[in-house]
Write a protein that holds these residues in place. Sequence first.
Motif: not given
Length: 264
Positions: A170-189
């Motif tokens: 759910p958290e990842i999906r929310a950041y994807e909708l916001e196109k917050d790629y910096q946070t997504l990259e952080k989550i991936n790490k």
Amino acid sequence: MRKYGVFFLCCLFFAGCEKKDPNVVSVETNLGTIKVRLYDETPVHRDNFLKLVKERYYEGILFHRVIPDFVIQAGDPDSRNARPGMILGANGINYQLEAEIVPRYFHRRGVLAAAREGDNVNPERKSSGSHFYIVQGKVFQPAELDSLVDRINNKRHQALFERLQQYRAPEIRAYELEKDYQTLEKINKELSEETRKLFEKEKLVLTEEQRKAYTTVGGIPHLDGAYTVFGEVIEGMDVVDKITALKTDGNNRPLKDVVILKME
């Protein structure tokens, strides 16, 4: 004559008093008898199996899942008097057992282990209360075994990452909708680092004993560390081989029923 008579009676007395191993169970099937010895190091599984044997739970149950070079499996109460072609394996006794995964007991040919639901719904790897399997397995060439271990570890690593990713979906999906790629990259790490730490416990590293077994007598290495092994066949592996030689349907059920007539 009296001496010989007394000696004969004494022999009968001591023969009658000979202790039987309480951990040995005889599994009589319509294709022959298999004897298994249960391990004291897995007391929950040992005691549960002995309880079901005493209750005659397994009498009339089929070996419903038979796969050559892999396992024979039983434990579904629906298999009693099951009609031909009926899909089996979904039912069992209404409880699970806490995992008792002992590293020294691995999936070499002839071991007895507990079936269970997959990690996606059963991350604690609890065992079915009634389903068990006996390993036939296969013999691996050393290079083939090395390649298999690499594939197993790649699969385990990927499965861990995906499981952790699912928790944060759910958290990842929310950041994807916001196109917050910096946070997504952080989550991936973060997920990658957490996966790395958890994988140290999941990684399959074969001991010399395991390597020797899998390249001589055979087995199924990819189940090691993931299922509870709680016993081994001490007589009747020829019966296991006879069962795995049977023709099966598309659901791995033998066309000729293999029935457990009695356990004691």
